[in-house]
Motif scaffolding. Sequence first.
Motif, short mmCIF file in Angstrom:
data_model
loop_
_atom_site.label_atom_id
_atom_site.label_comp_id
_atom_site.label_asym_id
_atom_site.label_seq_id
_atom_site.Cartn_x
_atom_site.Cartn_y
_atom_site.Cartn_z
N UNK A 283 -26.07 -0.44 -5.47
CA UNK A 283 -24.91 0.14 -6.17
C UNK A 283 -23.75 0.46 -5.25
N UNK A 284 -24.02 0.70 -3.97
CA UNK A 284 -22.95 1.10 -3.07
C UNK A 284 -22.49 2.51 -3.38
N UNK A 285 -21.22 2.76 -3.24
CA UNK A 285 -20.62 4.06 -3.48
C UNK A 285 -19.92 4.04 -4.85
N UNK A 286 -20.28 4.96 -5.70
CA UNK A 286 -19.67 5.00 -7.03
C UNK A 286 -18.16 5.19 -6.96
N UNK A 287 -17.70 6.00 -6.01
CA UNK A 287 -16.25 6.23 -5.89
C UNK A 287 -15.54 4.97 -5.44
N UNK A 288 -16.10 4.26 -4.47
CA UNK A 288 -15.50 3.01 -4.01
C UNK A 288 -15.51 1.99 -5.16
N UNK A 289 -16.61 1.94 -5.89
CA UNK A 289 -16.70 1.02 -7.02
C UNK A 289 -15.65 1.36 -8.07
N UNK A 290 -15.48 2.64 -8.35
CA UNK A 290 -14.48 3.06 -9.33
C UNK A 290 -13.07 2.72 -8.86
N UNK A 291 -12.81 2.89 -7.57
CA UNK A 291 -11.49 2.53 -7.04
C UNK A 291 -11.23 1.04 -7.21
N UNK A 292 -12.23 0.23 -6.89
CA UNK A 292 -12.06 -1.22 -7.01
C UNK A 292 -11.86 -1.63 -8.47
N UNK A 293 -12.54 -0.96 -9.37
CA UNK A 293 -12.47 -1.33 -10.78
C UNK A 293 -11.26 -0.74 -11.50
N UNK A 294 -10.90 0.50 -11.18
CA UNK A 294 -9.97 1.23 -12.03
C UNK A 294 -8.66 1.66 -11.37
N UNK A 295 -8.54 1.55 -10.05
CA UNK A 295 -7.32 2.01 -9.39
C UNK A 295 -6.10 1.31 -9.98
N UNK A 296 -5.11 2.10 -10.27
CA UNK A 296 -3.87 1.57 -10.83
C UNK A 296 -3.88 1.42 -12.33
N UNK A 297 -5.07 1.50 -12.96
CA UNK A 297 -5.13 1.39 -14.41
C UNK A 297 -5.67 2.65 -15.07
N UNK A 298 -6.29 3.52 -14.28
CA UNK A 298 -6.87 4.75 -14.81
C UNK A 298 -6.45 5.90 -13.89
N UNK A 299 -5.45 6.64 -14.34
CA UNK A 299 -4.85 7.67 -13.49
C UNK A 299 -5.86 8.76 -13.11
N UNK A 300 -6.67 9.19 -14.03
CA UNK A 300 -7.62 10.26 -13.75
C UNK A 300 -8.68 9.80 -12.75
N UNK A 301 -9.26 8.63 -12.98
CA UNK A 301 -10.27 8.11 -12.06
C UNK A 301 -9.66 7.89 -10.67
N UNK A 302 -8.45 7.37 -10.63
CA UNK A 302 -7.78 7.15 -9.35
C UNK A 302 -7.60 8.47 -8.61
N UNK A 303 -7.17 9.51 -9.32
CA UNK A 303 -6.97 10.82 -8.70
C UNK A 303 -8.29 11.42 -8.20
N UNK A 304 -9.36 11.30 -8.99
CA UNK A 304 -10.66 11.81 -8.58
C UNK A 304 -11.16 11.11 -7.32
N UNK A 305 -11.02 9.80 -7.28
CA UNK A 305 -11.45 9.05 -6.10
C UNK A 305 -10.59 9.41 -4.91
N UNK A 306 -9.28 9.53 -5.12
CA UNK A 306 -8.39 9.87 -4.02
C UNK A 306 -8.75 11.22 -3.41
N UNK A 307 -9.08 12.19 -4.25
CA UNK A 307 -9.49 13.51 -3.74
C UNK A 307 -10.79 13.42 -2.93
N UNK A 308 -11.71 12.58 -3.39
CA UNK A 308 -12.95 12.41 -2.64
C UNK A 308 -12.67 11.75 -1.29
N UNK A 309 -11.83 10.73 -1.28
CA UNK A 309 -11.49 10.07 -0.02
C UNK A 309 -10.76 11.03 0.90
N UNK A 310 -9.87 11.85 0.35
CA UNK A 310 -9.17 12.85 1.17
C UNK A 310 -10.15 13.82 1.81
#
Length: 192
Positions: free
Chosen positions: A102-129
């Motif tokens: 599965x890898x990292x769920x956050x990385x997977x979500x970024x690859x799948x949803x970044x730029x199209x899902x504002x909430x998911x993008x923000x959640x992933x960005x906070x985790x990366x930060x």
Amino acid sequence: MGRPKQFDPDVAVEQAMEVFWRKGYAGTTPQDLVDALGIGKGSLYNTFGSKHALFEKALRRYRDSQAVALVEMLERPGPVKVRLRRTLEFLVEMDLADPDRRGCMAVNAAAELAGTDETATELVQRMLDRTEDAFRALIEEGQRSGEIAPERDPAALGSLLLNTVVGLRLTARVAEGPERLTRVIDAVIESL
């Protein structure tokens, strides 16, 4: 009077996290969630509102558990480079041992949803930060202890380590074994 809930919503979020982590957001159907959670569609929607709302809760759960675990590993006692190596090796071992890769769920979500899902993008960005901040703090600790040269930019090295983790977690999804990943870890530690 409505019937009492026949399930624990916290457990349901944990189970949903596993489904989303394995299948991705788009690949997960409401029926997949109903089957995994053992509840009816009505209970799913009455409790969580929508598939997307449940995904957000699952991504938050992942972020909170994974980011905390990573920070705890980095904050253990011992030499900075040893702790960093152990943390990176742990992530690789965990990913390679996962039969679903599965890898990292956050990385997977970024690859799948970044730029199209504002909430998911923000959640992933906070985790990366949060992860990058933990790496920067580790580098600063290494500079204070003399393990890492004081002229190195801690923020740049924190970013490098974050991107190393992202790359390791993606590569581990398709790696036949640990060799390539171990070379990356060796090169990163030597570069510090």
